[in-house]
Design an enzyme around this catalytic site. Structure first.
Site, PDB file in Angstrom:
ATOM      1  N   LYS A  61       0.839  -1.081   0.046  1.00 35.97           N
ATOM      2  CA  LYS A  61       0.143   0.008  -0.125  1.00 35.97           C
ATOM      3  C   LYS A  61       0.756   1.286  -0.060  1.00 35.97           C
ATOM      4  CE  LYS A  61       0.795   0.992   4.382  1.00 35.97           C
ATOM      5  NZ  LYS A  61       1.013   2.484   5.349  1.00 35.97           N
ATOM      6  N   VAL A  74      10.815   7.820   7.832  1.00 33.60           N
ATOM      7  CA  VAL A  74      11.065   6.645   6.995  1.00 33.60           C
ATOM      8  C   VAL A  74       9.914   6.668   5.661  1.00 33.60           C
ATOM      9  CG1 VAL A  74       9.882   5.151   8.276  1.00 33.60           C
ATOM     10  CG2 VAL A  74      11.590   4.232   6.778  1.00 33.60           C
ATOM     11  N   GLU A  82       8.888   3.890   3.427  1.00 37.94           N
ATOM     12  CA  GLU A  82       8.994   2.508   2.950  1.00 37.94           C
ATOM     13  C   GLU A  82       8.520   2.319   1.878  1.00 37.94           C
ATOM     14  OE1 GLU A  82      10.541   0.446   5.028  1.00 37.94           O
ATOM     15  OE2 GLU A  82       9.977   0.299   7.093  1.00 37.94           O
TER      16      GLU A  82
HETATM   17  N1  LIG Z   1       4.639   6.487  11.552  1.00 39.58           N
HETATM   18  C1  LIG Z   1       3.597   5.907  11.922  1.00 39.58           C
HETATM   19  O1  LIG Z   1       2.534   6.420  12.084  1.00 39.58           O
HETATM   20  C2  LIG Z   1       3.670   4.663  11.491  1.00 39.58           C
HETATM   21  C3  LIG Z   1       2.361   3.738  11.607  1.00 39.58           C
HETATM   22  C4  LIG Z   1       2.381   2.512  11.248  1.00 39.58           C
HETATM   23  C5  LIG Z   1       3.502   1.664  10.955  1.00 39.58           C
HETATM   24  N2  LIG Z   1       4.653   2.342  10.793  1.00 39.58           N
HETATM   25  C6  LIG Z   1       5.875   1.918  10.303  1.00 39.58           C
HETATM   26  O2  LIG Z   1       6.814   1.795  11.340  1.00 39.58           O
HETATM   27  C7  LIG Z   1       8.078   1.814  10.812  1.00 39.58           C
HETATM   28  C8  LIG Z   1       8.946   2.761  11.587  1.00 39.58           C
HETATM   29  O3  LIG Z   1       8.200   3.905  11.193  1.00 39.58           O
HETATM   30  P1  LIG Z   1       8.425   5.472  11.807  1.00 39.58           P
HETATM   31  O4  LIG Z   1       7.527   6.308  11.285  1.00 39.58           O
HETATM   32  O5  LIG Z   1       8.131   5.110  13.398  1.00 39.58           O
HETATM   33  O6  LIG Z   1       9.842   5.871  11.583  1.00 39.58           O
HETATM   34  P2  LIG Z   1      10.616   6.998  12.445  1.00 39.58           P
HETATM   35  O7  LIG Z   1      11.624   7.445  11.459  1.00 39.58           O
HETATM   36  O8  LIG Z   1       9.886   7.806  13.085  1.00 39.58           O
HETATM   37  O9  LIG Z   1      11.501   6.160  13.474  1.00 39.58           O
HETATM   38  C9  LIG Z   1      12.353   5.119  13.464  1.00 39.58           C
HETATM   39  C10 LIG Z   1      13.463   5.109  14.484  1.00 39.58           C
HETATM   40  O10 LIG Z   1      14.145   3.742  14.500  1.00 39.58           O
HETATM   41  C11 LIG Z   1      15.272   4.145  14.951  1.00 39.58           C
HETATM   42  N3  LIG Z   1      16.579   3.194  14.342  1.00 39.58           N
HETATM   43  C12 LIG Z   1      17.118   3.365  13.393  1.00 39.58           C
HETATM   44  N4  LIG Z   1      17.923   2.147  13.342  1.00 39.58           N
HETATM   45  C13 LIG Z   1      17.764   1.527  14.349  1.00 39.58           C
HETATM   46  C14 LIG Z   1      18.222   0.280  14.854  1.00 39.58           C
HETATM   47  N5  LIG Z   1      19.234  -0.422  14.047  1.00 39.58           N
HETATM   48  N6  LIG Z   1      17.997  -0.132  15.991  1.00 39.58           N
HETATM   49  C15 LIG Z   1      17.043   0.595  16.692  1.00 39.58           C
HETATM   50  N7  LIG Z   1      16.387   1.652  16.248  1.00 39.58           N
HETATM   51  C16 LIG Z   1      16.889   2.275  14.956  1.00 39.58           C
HETATM   52  C17 LIG Z   1      15.704   5.722  14.590  1.00 39.58           C
HETATM   53  O11 LIG Z   1      16.434   6.202  15.561  1.00 39.58           O
HETATM   54  C18 LIG Z   1      14.141   5.995  14.828  1.00 39.58           C
HETATM   55  O12 LIG Z   1      13.881   6.489  16.115  1.00 39.58           O
HETATM   56  C19 LIG Z   1       7.995   1.798   9.437  1.00 39.58           C
HETATM   57  O13 LIG Z   1       8.081   0.447   8.815  1.00 39.58           O
HETATM   58  C20 LIG Z   1       6.719   2.514   9.239  1.00 39.58           C
HETATM   59  O14 LIG Z   1       6.177   2.053   7.943  1.00 39.58           O
HETATM   60  C21 LIG Z   1       4.821   3.643  10.825  1.00 39.58           C
END
Ligand SMILES: NC(=O)c1ccc[n+]([C@@H]2O[C@H](COP(=O)([O-])OP(=O)(O)OC[C@H]3O[C@@H](n4cnc5c(N)ncnc54)[C@H](O)[C@@H]3O)[C@@H](O)[C@H]2O)c1
Length: 334
Positions: A194, A282, A284
């Site tokens: 998606k 991010v 994705e």
């Molecule tokens: N943001 C949303 O509303 C949302 C909702 C559902 C799903 N997601 C999914 O969740 C996942 C994360 O998205 P996000 O929006 O939270 O991203 P983000 O960029 O806000 O956060 C990612 C976090 O991961 C940390 N990180 C990076 N490398 C790392 C490692 N090796 N070990 C531990 N931490 C590490 C970063 O420092 C950062 O704090 C993605 O796959 C996204 O599609 C996001």
């Protein structure tokens, strides 16, 4: 509340999930590689660079010590970008000493291997330490969850008891409701594919197209998701559920969607590198587009929108030229 929850990745969604389970009374420890984020969570109970509004509960702690984080939780929730998930899992495997239930909330498929996160977990974590695997997915932007706005998602596992455990821990009666399904493949694929359609939705908005175009894109995008997901073993009902249609709609219509925002920049004339450079979070879909392109070729699947996104971002094809070309395709049955 006997279970303790470790959240690996204290970004936007990690913080949203921490808020839910701590609201539900569970003890939560977050792990992140970024010490500034960890420090802010421990001292101010906020994560402003990732979630400018909203705050975390005081009983949520954070650490940069993976061994401490993994020892703490009975349930390990993975919420790092899928580009680093193997790296994070390898670090976990070095320190894990007991069986844990793994829950993944990240959304993506690995380029070249086309692996889903459940498959990567099986490869990177010694089997003796995996109690089970659940994917938690659905229309759930962190910016709304942190403000306790009503949200419904699904917990997917071939083991219904594991899905039900996650359902019980994450559900509450005020704003977060979790359903269960056994179709793990369907949920993992839909939630990744998606994001590619969301990039397309951003592109058409950036080009100036309106609601008619977006609605058509969602409908035809869902058909392409269904073709790919079914070819790889997904069940039909998953495609029309929260992790399929639900997540597709939210990501194609909400300004909170990073994939939509990146697509919008591309539609407005930027290339992928410029678009990504302007994002702090991010995207994705750009990575999943590579895996989807490879799957489409391998299985000979017709998916013109996903292929168009791939060509626009990786072959720098002009988006308007591609749309004009698609409008010349032979007319056919829906
Ligand atoms: N943001 C949303 O509303 C949302 C909702 C559902 C799903 N997601 C999914 O969740 C996942 C994360 O998205 P996000 O929006 O939270 O991203 P983000 O960029 O806000 O956060 C990612 C976090 O991961 C940390 N990180 C990076 N490398 C790392 C490692 N090796 N070990 C531990 N931490 C590490 C970063 O420092 C950062 O704090 C993605 O796959 C996204 O599609 C996001």
């Amino acid at each position: 509340m006997e279970e303790k929850i470790t959240i690996v990745g204290a970004g936007s969604w990690g913080s949203g999930l921490a808020r839910i389970v701590s609201d539900n009374g569970y003890r939560v420890m977050m792990y992140d590689i970024d010490p500034m984020i960890v420090n802010e969570i421990n001292t101010n109970h906020t994560n402003k660079s990732k979630l400018p509004t909203g705050c975390l509960n005081e009983n949520v702690s954070a650490t940069t010590d993976m061994a401490k984080a993994i020892e703490f939780g009975d349930i390990i929730v993975l919420v790092v970008p899928t580009a680093v998930i193997r790296r994070a899992l390898r670090s976990i495997n070095q320190v894990i000493t007991a069986k844990k239930l793994f829950v993944n909330a990240s959304k993506g498929i690995e380029p070249d291997t086309y692996k889903r996160v459940s498959e990567i977990v099986s490869e990177e974590i010694s089997s003796e330490y995996i109690e089970g695997f659940v994917a938690l997915s659905g229309p759930s932007h962190a910016e709304e969850v942190i403000k306790q706005m009503l949200t419904l998602v699904t917990a997917a596992s071939p083991n219904l008891e594991h899905a039900q455990k996650v359902q019980r821990i994450f559900s509450n009666q005020s704003y977060f409701r979790v359903y269960t399904v056994c179709d793990l493949i369907g949920v993992e694929l839909c939630s990744s594919l998606k994001n590619i359609i969301a990039i397309a939705a951003g592109i058409i908005a950036g080009l100036g197209y309106g609601d008619n175009t977006r609605a058509a894109l969602i409908a035809r995008g869902l058909v392409e998701i269904a073709r790919i997901a079914k070819a790889l073993g997904a069940e039909e009902k998953t495609i029309y559920g929260l992790a399929g249609l639900g997540d597709l709609v939210v990501t194609c219509t909400s300004l909170h969607s990073r994939n939509y925002q990146a697509g919008y920049k591309i539609g407005s004339g930027k290339d992928l590198e410029q678009a990504l450079a302007e994002m702090t979070m991010v995207v994705e879909g750009a990575r999943s587009a590579i895996a989807a392109h490879q799957i489409i070729k391998k299985h000979n699947i017709y998916a013109p929108i996903i292929e168009a996104v791939y060509d626009i971002i990786y072959h720098k094809q002009n988006p308007q030229d591609r749309i004009s070309e698609m409008m010349q395709y032979d007319l056919k049955e829906e």
